[in-house]
Design a protein around this motif. Structure first.
Motif, PDB file in Angstrom:
ATOM      1  N   LEU A  72      41.785  47.726  43.287  1.00 26.33           N
ATOM      2  CA  LEU A  72      40.831  49.518  42.749  1.00 26.33           C
ATOM      3  C   LEU A  72      41.218  49.670  44.968  1.00 26.33           C
ATOM      4  O   LEU A  72      40.938  51.376  44.964  1.00 26.33           O
ATOM      5  CB  LEU A  72      39.920  49.567  42.760  1.00 26.33           C
ATOM      6  N   ARG A  73      41.765  48.587  45.634  1.00 26.32           N
ATOM      7  CA  ARG A  73      42.172  48.798  46.888  1.00 26.32           C
ATOM      8  C   ARG A  73      43.124  49.451  47.407  1.00 26.32           C
ATOM      9  O   ARG A  73      43.504  50.346  48.727  1.00 26.32           O
ATOM     10  CB  ARG A  73      41.225  47.618  47.652  1.00 26.32           C
ATOM     11  N   SER A  74      43.939  49.117  47.057  1.00 25.05           N
ATOM     12  CA  SER A  74      45.655  48.806  47.050  1.00 25.05           C
ATOM     13  C   SER A  74      46.532  49.365  45.797  1.00 25.05           C
ATOM     14  O   SER A  74      47.872  50.188  46.079  1.00 25.05           O
ATOM     15  CB  SER A  74      45.799  47.565  47.730  1.00 25.05           C
ATOM     16  N   GLY A  75      45.769  49.599  44.795  1.00 19.19           N
ATOM     17  CA  GLY A  75      46.749  49.958  43.913  1.00 19.19           C
ATOM     18  C   GLY A  75      47.818  49.238  43.249  1.00 19.19           C
ATOM     19  O   GLY A  75      48.383  49.771  42.712  1.00 19.19           O
ATOM     20  N   LEU A  76      47.796  47.904  43.655  1.00 25.19           N
ATOM     21  CA  LEU A  76      48.414  46.885  42.833  1.00 25.19           C
ATOM     22  C   LEU A  76      48.252  46.298  41.413  1.00 25.19           C
ATOM     23  O   LEU A  76      47.270  45.447  41.451  1.00 25.19           O
ATOM     24  CB  LEU A  76      48.943  46.099  43.846  1.00 25.19           C
ATOM     25  N   LEU A  77      49.079  46.187  40.666  1.00 25.50           N
ATOM     26  CA  LEU A  77      48.659  46.430  39.831  1.00 25.50           C
ATOM     27  C   LEU A  77      49.606  44.137  39.463  1.00 25.50           C
ATOM     28  O   LEU A  77      50.183  43.761  39.917  1.00 25.50           O
ATOM     29  CB  LEU A  77      49.564  46.234  38.534  1.00 25.50           C
TER      30      LEU A  77
END
Length: 271
Positions: free
Chosen positions: A158-163
């Motif tokens: 939720l900080r970077s948006g990376l999955l």
């Protein structure tokens, strides 16, 4: 990273750098091997290409790859490589470094979607859930002649948006519940994690187990979820908040609750 590079070159550059980091991260990686017929870096590139290609099967992909890119790859070489345990270990090491590279790039660009909450700076926050798809047509049947949906657990930072892919639940040959698999993943992570970084998971109600999560506090693992309807929580106190601030849009209440059999545990509840 050069901004004037085409997308294909960006991907090629990223893959090479991730592989270099993966090789340097271990003293003598057991997965490192020279495969002239299908190099590991080409195996990764083909995997990425297949994900973004509109094809009906693996054979269709190889045929399309030959027609468009002029690369002839024997079917046996490609499909055997997909079953290789060594390549699986290689991909795991590669994926970790690729994730770190993307995280560094986003951080350098000032990307932080929860920077408005400085109290969370010490936490890695991931929203996780299981994702299942139809099993592959060649999935082996179990002793009862059945096959199941295959899938794993994915987590969105939720900080970077990376999955990121957390762990495999089932390849379709057996039926498994995702929550026990998630617990095993976290327990394994606890043994190899020497970092002081706190971890906060966001999951659905199925992950609720107050006793187990209470023990996870010693490893700085915490969980946010919706309260189950049959859960009995006692209100401790209400917490004042600025309802006019845009960051609290939609929040009706902010309170601390506790369970009677876990006096030292509390959970924040907002509506």
């Amino acid at each position: 990273m050069l901004k004037d590079l085409p997308l294909s070159e960006h991907i090629h550059q990223h893959c090479n750098e991730s592989m270099e980091r993966a090789l340097l991260a271990e003293r003598h990686p057991l997965w490192a091997r020279s495969c002239p017929e299908l190099k590991d870096i080409d195996f990764i590139r083909l995997g990425l290409l297949r994900c973004i290609s509109v094809v009906d099967s693996g054979r269709h992909f190889l045929q399309t790859n030959e027609q468009i890119y002029g690369q002839l790859l024997p079917h046996s070489t490609y499909f055997k490589s997909l079953k290789s345990h060594r390549r699986t270990s290689m991909l795991e090491a590669f994926e970790q470094q690729s994730y770190h590279l993307h995280s560094e790039t986003l951080l350098s660009q000032g990307i932080d979607y929860i920077k408005a909450f400085p109290e969370l700076d010490e936490y890695t926050i991931e929203a996780a859930d299981g994702n299942f798809i139809d099993h592959a047509c060649h999935t082996e049947k179990n002793s009862k002649g059945k096959v199941y949906a295959s899938g794993g657990i994915y987590a969105l930072n939720l900080r970077s948006g990376l999955l990121i892919f957390l762990c495999l639940v089932t390849n379709g040959t057996q039926r498994h519940q995702e929550i026990p698999v998630l617990r095993d993943h976290i327990e394994k992570q606890n043994k190899g994690n020497n970092s002081s970084q706190k971890h906060l998971y966001v999951y659905d109600k199925a992950v609720t187990d107050f006793v187990w999560w209470d023990r996870q506090k010693r490893h700085a693992n915490y969980m946010i979820s919706m309260l189950k309807e049959n859960s009995i929580a006692t209100l401790v106190e209400s917490i004042h908040f600025d309802s006019r601030h845009e960051i609290n849009t939609g929040v009706e209440a902010y309170s601390v609750y506790e369970l009677k059999f876990l006096r030292n545990s509390s959970s924040n509840h907002s509506q």
